[in-house]
Design an enzyme around this catalytic site. Structure first.
Site, PDB file in Angstrom:
ATOM      1  N   GLU A  47       0.853  -1.186   0.000  1.00 38.24           N
ATOM      2  CA  GLU A  47       0.000   0.000   0.000  1.00 38.24           C
ATOM      3  C   GLU A  47       0.891   1.238   0.000  1.00 38.24           C
ATOM      4  OE1 GLU A  47      -2.895   0.051   3.093  1.00 38.24           O
ATOM      5  OE2 GLU A  47      -3.463  -2.046   2.782  1.00 38.24           O
ATOM      6  N   ASP A  58      -6.074   8.554  10.417  1.00 38.69           N
ATOM      7  CA  ASP A  58      -4.707   8.170  10.755  1.00 38.69           C
ATOM      8  C   ASP A  58      -4.279   8.689  12.120  1.00 38.69           C
ATOM      9  OD1 ASP A  58      -4.165   6.767   8.367  1.00 38.69           O
ATOM     10  OD2 ASP A  58      -3.953   8.670   7.305  1.00 38.69           O
TER      11      ASP A  58
END
Length: 259
Positions: A47, A58
């Site tokens: 990724e 995040d």
């Protein structure tokens, strides 16, 4: 066939390992080296994070990496250019992971075409509304043989999970918790129950578990209840500590996953 579908079709009983890193961090020009080193060291798919100034899902590790990458001068166009430069050397599936805003600015059709031309096999867009996926993003992605990977969490209803399973192809990204990204020492009973519940649903798509995997205990829990594991924050931290030396970061990661 799309590389993601091929990988899962051919894996047999083998558990897969995917790693996330933020393009442009710790160095602006390190993207290709990180990808090729991961491939050489046996990582199943990769990724590639697209840095964004407001990464809602995040935790602090990836937020810091994104900020550093942007300060280094990374951009979506530069990431695509870096990937395209090494596409003929990359055999593992690459997945671009990023938020919707930069993609909309780039243009969805143009982005899907450029991603495919850069050797990308799939997209993860955490803040993509499912209705927009169905009406706009999936038709464009399908035209360029890209798989759009959707996320589920412990809060996602069974009905919603089955709907996602019905309308996606590639794999389902099982987020280990409804919280932000970040390494965890273990998965509690509640998370383990969530893993078992999804496992018992016998979904059409394979599943990968991510968020919080950083040691042997969390890795085993993911592997026991899915096709494999996705590791992000732990590897981003190790890559930063190794000053971009991917081999050293992987050595340290594999050591951590053994204990």
């Amino acid at each position: 066939m799309n590389k993601i579908n091929t990988l899962f079709a051919q894996r047999g009983d083998r558990k897969l390992l995917s790693l996330y890193f933020c393009a442009g961090c710790p160095t602006l020009d390190g993207t290709a080296d990180v990808i090729l080193t991961m491939q050489r060291r046996g990582i199943d798919f990769i990724e590639v994070g697209i840095p964004f100034s407001d990464p809602l899902a995040d935790g602090p590790v990836i937020q810091t990496a994104a900020t550093r990458a942007l300060k280094n001068g990374i951009s979506l166009q530069l990431i695509l250019d870096q990937l395209k430069a090494v596409k003929d050397q990359v055999s593992v599936p690459l997945i671009l992971m990023g938020y919707l805003n930069p993609i909309l600015h780039y243009g969805i059709e143009r982005f899907c075409q450029a991603a495919a031309e850069a050797g990308v096999s799939g997209l993860i867009i955490p803040d993509l509304p499912f209705d927009d996926y169905l009406s706009t993003v999936r038709p464009a992605a399908d035209r360029y043989d890209l798989r759009v990977i959707m996320l589920i969490t412990p809060e996602t209803s069974d009905e919603r999970i089955r709907f996602i399973d019905q309308h996606t192809d590639g794999f389902i990204y099982m987020v280990s918790s409804a919280a932000i990204t970040g390494a965890q020492r273990s998965f509690d009973d509640q998370k383990q129950a969530y893993f078992r519940r999804i496992d018992q649903m016998q979904l059409r798509n394979p599943r990968m578990i991510g968020f919080g995997i950083s040691n042997a205990q969390t890795l085993k829990a993911a592997q026991d209840h899915a096709a494999g594991a996705i590791i992000g924050s732990k590897f981003v931290t190790l890559l930063d500590e190794a000053e971009g030396n991917c081999d050293l970061a992987l050595d340290r990661l594999f050591d951590a996953l053994a204990h």
